[in-house]
Design an enzyme around this catalytic site. Structure first.
Site, PDB file in Angstrom:
ATOM      1  N   LYS A  90      -6.424   5.410 -21.111  1.00  0.00           N
ATOM      2  CA  LYS A  90      -6.550   5.946 -22.459  1.00  0.00           C
ATOM      3  C   LYS A  90      -5.192   5.914 -23.173  1.00  0.00           C
ATOM      4  O   LYS A  90      -4.646   4.851 -23.367  1.00  0.00           O
ATOM      5  CB  LYS A  90      -7.150   7.355 -22.385  1.00  0.00           C
ATOM      6  CG  LYS A  90      -8.341   7.473 -21.410  1.00  0.00           C
ATOM      7  CD  LYS A  90      -9.568   6.703 -21.858  1.00  0.00           C
ATOM      8  CE  LYS A  90     -10.642   6.609 -20.790  1.00  0.00           C
ATOM      9  NZ  LYS A  90     -11.108   7.859 -20.225  1.00  0.00           N
TER      10      LYS A  90
ATOM     11  N   ASP B 266      -6.685  17.972 -15.989  1.00  0.00           N
ATOM     12  CA  ASP B 266      -6.888  16.624 -16.521  1.00  0.00           C
ATOM     13  C   ASP B 266      -6.290  16.642 -17.928  1.00  0.00           C
ATOM     14  O   ASP B 266      -6.850  17.244 -18.849  1.00  0.00           O
ATOM     15  CB  ASP B 266      -8.385  16.288 -16.539  1.00  0.00           C
ATOM     16  CG  ASP B 266      -8.652  14.869 -17.039  1.00  0.00           C
ATOM     17  OD1 ASP B 266      -7.831  14.345 -17.811  1.00  0.00           O
ATOM     18  OD2 ASP B 266      -9.701  14.304 -16.681  1.00  0.00           O
TER      19      ASP B 266
ATOM     20  N   ARG C 254       0.829  -1.211   0.000  1.00  0.00           N
ATOM     21  CA  ARG C 254       0.000   0.000   0.000  1.00  0.00           C
ATOM     22  C   ARG C 254       0.865   1.263   0.000  1.00  0.00           C
ATOM     23  O   ARG C 254       0.443   2.321  -0.451  1.00  0.00           O
ATOM     24  CB  ARG C 254      -0.974  -0.014   1.197  1.00  0.00           C
ATOM     25  CG  ARG C 254      -1.795   1.260   1.343  1.00  0.00           C
ATOM     26  CD  ARG C 254      -3.141   1.077   2.064  1.00  0.00           C
ATOM     27  NE  ARG C 254      -3.072   0.167   3.184  1.00  0.00           N
ATOM     28  CZ  ARG C 254      -2.590   0.456   4.400  1.00  0.00           C
ATOM     29  NH1 ARG C 254      -2.102   1.656   4.640  1.00  0.00           N
ATOM     30  NH2 ARG C 254      -2.586  -0.449   5.340  1.00  0.00           N
TER      31      ARG C 254
ATOM     32  N   TYR D 218     -15.415  15.820 -18.464  1.00  0.00           N
ATOM     33  CA  TYR D 218     -15.763  14.411 -18.618  1.00  0.00           C
ATOM     34  C   TYR D 218     -16.968  14.107 -17.719  1.00  0.00           C
ATOM     35  O   TYR D 218     -17.025  14.588 -16.581  1.00  0.00           O
ATOM     36  CB  TYR D 218     -14.540  13.600 -18.207  1.00  0.00           C
ATOM     37  CG  TYR D 218     -14.673  12.113 -18.299  1.00  0.00           C
ATOM     38  CD1 TYR D 218     -14.739  11.469 -19.530  1.00  0.00           C
ATOM     39  CD2 TYR D 218     -14.693  11.335 -17.150  1.00  0.00           C
ATOM     40  CE1 TYR D 218     -14.843  10.104 -19.598  1.00  0.00           C
ATOM     41  CE2 TYR D 218     -14.781   9.960 -17.217  1.00  0.00           C
ATOM     42  CZ  TYR D 218     -14.863   9.349 -18.443  1.00  0.00           C
ATOM     43  OH  TYR D 218     -14.952   7.996 -18.516  1.00  0.00           O
TER      44      TYR D 218
END
Ligand SMILES: *Cc1c(COP(=O)(O)O)cnc(C)c1O
Length: 394
Positions: free
Chosen positions: A207, A182, A55, A109
């Protein structure tokens, strides 16, 4: 090193004992120990470089983070389990110790709008939307609303507007407010937001970065001031990208430059062809001479590269007509997502912007006949031929 070379070298070939693996292995271990417990003590204390628990950090994920950080010229990166997780973590780190509020672009988005309105707002955070293309309105909102952070996309979805990121960063800087960009649609090949004065550049690695439609992931690149708050948060929350996904994303990112250049040239050819096609009412593409952000595009994007997304409206088509067009496609994949090696088409009205209110959708300019295409790396002729035959089915 130039960005094309960084993409194939950064993060890889770390010494792992007497040998050096040519590519970074997939480290699946949940925890690590050392020859002596004092070394592990030092790793926990942060005084010795190393790994203790998955983690906190993982070597495969760290290699992918180093790669993306090198592409973006940042101070450090954090890979997350999705692009949305990356956005949430970036907002949390940016607003840590500050006003719990976000000043966001109107054109975002679809899931990002939901994150703001359905997840953050109910926790008491204030959310306000502003037209990021009206710098006077942004300046006024910064002064009056005093947000904890500002959120904008470097190329907006789905209408492909390009904000003046350098001027936005200057306004945010003067107001002392962190700017989150973004950068999914632009990739670091078109824009590197930190170089323009932003504090966070966020990607859906699903993407272009990974690029093959086989991994869900996100990554945040940030500056010196925000790296430790971000890492501290990540160590507790654990929204990290796993080692298998990190491996796939890193493998994909090595070919980012060659893939993206081909996708951009296919998109440019496609946009020109669509603009002359009688079945098409309107084309949205940054290189179009009628694009509203011509000035920002000329100043901020490299010559000849305008991204690989093209949006267009089908002349006279209603929802049923758009559906017939999508059903008629033979090669282009009518699925959600973008940035893959194969061309894809998405119908925002049905998918990404389905849950957006009709009023907001109207204000965003997303009409019933709009489709959004992600150019792949196929031969341009095949893409055009597939569209041409599908247009005849409308
Ligand atoms: C896909 C996407 C996201 C969300 O990323 P996931 O990896 O699907 O969580 C965020 N922003 C933009 C611009 C995207 O295209």
């Amino acid at each position: 090193m130039k960005i094309e070379s960084k993409a194939v070298h950064a993060g890889d070939r770390r010494k792992a004992g007497p040998y050096i693996p040519v590519t970074t292995p997939i480290y699946t271990a949940a925890s690590y120990y050392y020859d002596d417990i004092e070394t592990l003590d030092g790793v926990f204390a942060g005084t010795t470089a190393g790994y203790a628990y998955a983690r906190y950090a993982n070597p495969t994920t760290a290699a992918f983070e180093e790669l993306v950080n090198a592409l973006e010229n940042g101070c450090g990166a954090l890979a997350c389990s999705s692009g949305m997780a990356a956005l949430q973590m970036a907002i949390a780190a940016a607003t840590s110790g500050r006003a719990q509020s976000v000043l966001a672009a109107e054109a975002l988005y679809g899931a990002t709008i939901k994150l703001l309105l359905n997840v953050l707002q109910p926790t008491g955070a204030a959310v306000r939307f502003v037209d990021m293309f009206d710098l006077a309105a942004v300046e006024a909102a910064l002064a009056e609303f005093r947000p904890g952070c500002v959120l904008v996309e470097s190329i907006s979805n789905p209408l492909l507007r390009v904000p003046q990121l350098d001027r936005l960063a200057a306004l945010c800087g003067r107001a002392g407010v962190p700017l989150i960009v973004d950068n999914t649609f632009a990739t670091p090949l078109l824009l590197r937001p930190l170089e323009l004065g932003a504090q966070f550049s966020v990607h859906s690695a699903t993407k272009y970065l990974a690029g093959h439609g086989d991994v869900l992931g996100g990554v945040i690149v940030t500056d010196e001031a925000h790296l430790e708050p971000l890492r501290t948060l990540a160590r507790v929350v654990g929204a990290n990208l796993g080692p298998f996904e990190s491996y796939l994303a890193m493998r994909g990112a090595k070919t980012l430059a060659v893939r993206f250049e081909r996708q951009c040239s296919n998109a440019a050819r496609l946009a020109e062809w669509l603009a002359a096609h009688p079945a098409v009412e309107r084309v949205f593409f940054p290189a179009r001479p009628d694009h509203p952000d011509r000035e920002a595009i000329a100043r901020l994007l490299p010559a000849g590269l305008s991204g690989a997304m093209v949006a267009f409206e089908l002349r006279g088509a209603d929802r049923a007509g758009v559906m017939r067009f999508l059903n008629a496609l033979e090669m282009i994949v009518p699925a959600t997502s973008l940035g893959d090696v194969h061309s894809m088409i998405l119908y925002p009205f049905m998918s990404s912007h389905r849950d957006v209110s009709p009023e907001l959708r109207e204000r965003m300019g997303i009409r019933e006949n709009l489709v959004r295409m992600s150019a792949g790396i196929e031969a341009a002729e095949d893409i055009l031929a597939d569209l041409d035959q599908a247009f005849r089915q409308i």
